[in-house]
Design a protein around this motif. Structure first.
Motif: not given
Length: 418
Positions: A70-78, A80-83, A100-103
Motif C-alpha cells: 500500500x505504501x509503495x502504491x501510494x508513492x507510485x500514484x502521486x 500522475x493524476x493525483x497530488x 506532491x508539493x502541490x498536494x
C-alpha cells in the motif's frame, strides 16, 4: 393590426424568446460540458488508481506485505493524476500516504470527511480557499473479482491547462447551443408570418360572411319598411361614431354595430298592413308594432356572433325617463349601447322620408333631440352627440347607399381588428 405591424411585433417577440432560449441553452450547455469534463477526469482517475493498486497488490491489507504494498502504491500514484494519495484499511485507519508539493500545500485546506460507503466509488468537486479547483476521489479497495477491504482517497488539483481545456470545451458547447436556439427562431419566423397571413385571410372571409349575413337580415326588413337599407347603414355608422367618443372598444363596439344594423329585424314578423300604413297607427296596431322588439330578440338570441346585438335589439325603444317599451327601463337600467343607438336612430328617423311623413331639416331634428334630452335620451350621450352632430350630418347628407356601405365596412374592419 396591419400585416407590417404584426410582422414587426412577431419578429421582436420571436427574437426576444430566441435570445432568452439561447442564454438558457448556453448556460445549460456550459454546465453540462463542465460536468462531463469533470466526470471524465474522475472516471480516468478511478480507473488508473484501481489499476495501480492491483498492480502493487494493495487491495488486501490483512498482511504485513499488503501494508507495505500500500505504501509503495501510494508513492507510485502521486505525481500522475493525483497530488495526494492516501490508503485506509477497513476500520478507517490510514495505512499509507504520499503527496506532491502541490498536494502538501493544499492538504490543510481540505475539509475532513466521513468514511465513504463500502463498495461505492464517489467524488466531490471543491473550490479551495486559495481559489484552486480540486477533485477528491474515494475508491473502495474491493471488486467483484477481488474482494478486499479499505479504501483509497486521491486528490487532484486541476492544473491551469486542463481548466483552460474545460473552459474552451464548455464555451464551444454553450455557443453551439445558443446558435441552435437562434437558428430555430430564424426558422420559425417565416412560418409564423405565413400562418398569420392565412389566419388574416380566413378572418377576412369570416368577417365578410358576417357582414353579408347582417346585410341580408337588414335588407330583408328594410325592403318591407322603407324600400331601402340605407337607414341601417346610417344609424349603425352614427352610433359607432358616438360610441368611439365614449370609449367603446373591441367586443362592446362590435356588439353595438351589429345591434344597430339589426335593431328592427323583428319587423319581419309585422303584417304589411301595419308596417306600411301611411298614416298613424291606432292603439291596437301600435301594440302589434311594438311586438317587433320581442320578435327581434328571438331572432338574434343564440346566433353566436350576433348574441352581442341583443342589448340594442331588446332595448332600443326604452326611454331615459322609463316611459319606453317593452320593459319600461329607466336611466342606467337601459344598456349604454341602446342609449347611444336611441339618439342615432331618432336623429336619422327625423331626417328621413317615411310613408307617413316628410324629412325634417337638420336644425329641426336637432331641436327635437335637445327637447327630449333627459326624457327620451341620456344627457351624457347627448353631450357627446351634440359635439359631432354637424359633422355626422354633413357626411351622411353626401353619401348614397354604396358610399355608406363603405363607411360602415371600414368601421367594422377597424373595430373587428381586420
Amino acid at each position: 393590426m396591419s400585416a407590417h405591424t404584426f410582422n414587426r411585433r412577431a419578429a421582436t417577440r420571436i427574437g426576444a424568446v430566441s435570445i432568452l432560449l439561447a442564454i438558457l441553452a448556453s448556460l445549460a450547455g456550459w454546465f453540462a460540458a463542465q460536468e462531463s469534463a469533470e466526470e471524465a477526469t474522475v472516471d480516468l482517475a478511478i480507473e488508473e488508481s484501481q489499476r495501480l493498486l492491483r498492480h502493487f497488490d494493495a487491495l488486501h491489507m490483512d498482511t504485513e506485505a499488503g501494508r507495505a504494498h500500500a505504501a509503495t502504491a501510494a508513492q507510485a500514484i502521486v505525481g500522475g493524476l493525483f497530488d495526494i494519495a492516501e490508503i485506509y484499511d477497513a476500520a478507517g485507519r490510514k495505512l499509507a500516504e504520499a503527496a506532491t508539493e502541490v498536494g502538501e500545500a493544499i492538504e490543510a485546506q481540505l475539509p475532513s470527511h466521513a468514511r465513504p460507503l463500502q463498495g461505492e466509488a464517489v467524488y466531490d468537486s471543491q473550490t479551495l480557499p486559495d481559489g484552486r479547483w480540486a477533485l477528491r476521489v474515494f475508491v473502495p479497495l474491493a471488486t467483484l473479482e477481488e474482494p478486499g477491504e479499505g479504501f483509497f482517497e486521491g486528490v487532484r488539483v486541476i492544473p491551469a491547462w486542463q481548466q483552460d481545456q474545460i473552459l474552451h470545451g464548455a464555451l464551444a458547447t454553450a455557443g453551439l447551443a445558443a446558435f441552435a436556439a437562434l437558428l430555430c427562431g430564424v426558422a420559425i419566423y417565416p412560418v409564423v408570418v405565413h400562418l398569420s397571413g392565412e389566419n388574416e385571410r380566413k378572418a377576412h372571409e369570416v368577417l365578410d360572411s358576417h357582414i353579408a349575413m347582417m346585410e341580408a337580415l337588414g335588407r330583408a326588413i328594410a325592403k318591407r319598411d322603407s324600400d331601402t337599407g340605407i337607414h341601417n347603414y346610417r344609424v349603425a355608422w352614427t352610433a359607432a361614431r358616438i360610441a368611439e367618443r365614449m370609449g367603446f372598444q373591441k367586443t362592446a363596439m362590435q356588439s353595438l354595430i351589429a345591434g344597430s344594423f339589426l335593431h328592427d329585424v323583428g319587423k319581419i314578423g309585422i303584417p304589411d298592413t301595419i308596417l306600411l300604413k301611411p298614416g298613424r297607427l291606432d292603439e291596437d296596431e301600435m301594440a302589434i308594432m311594438r311586438t317587433h322588439v320581442t320578435l327581434g330578440e328571438e331572432i338574434v338570441k343564440g346566433m353566436g356572433w350576433l348574441d352581442g346585438a341583443h342589448e340594442v335589439v331588446a332595448a332600443h325603444h326604452e326611454k331615459w325617463d322609463g316611459s319606453g317599451y317593452p320593459r319600461g327601463l329607466a336611466g342606467s337600467q337601459i344598456p349604454l349601447a341602446a342609449r347611444i343607438f336611441a339618439v342615432a336612430d331618432v336623429f336619422d328617423a327625423l331626417g328621413s322620408r317615411r310613408p307617413y311623413k316628410e324629412p325634417m331639416s337638420f336644425g329641426q331634428a336637432r331641436a327635437i333631440l335637445e327637447r327630449d334630452t333627459g326624457r327620451h335620451f341620456d344627457p351624457a350621450v347627448m353631450a357627446v352627440f351634440r359635439e359631432i352632430a354637424p359633422q355626422i350630418h354633413a357626411t351622411l347628407s353626401q353619401c348614397d347607399e354604396e358610399e355608406l356601405r363603405r363607411l360602415l365596412t371600414g368601421a367594422v374592419r377597424h373595430h373587428f381588428d381586420v
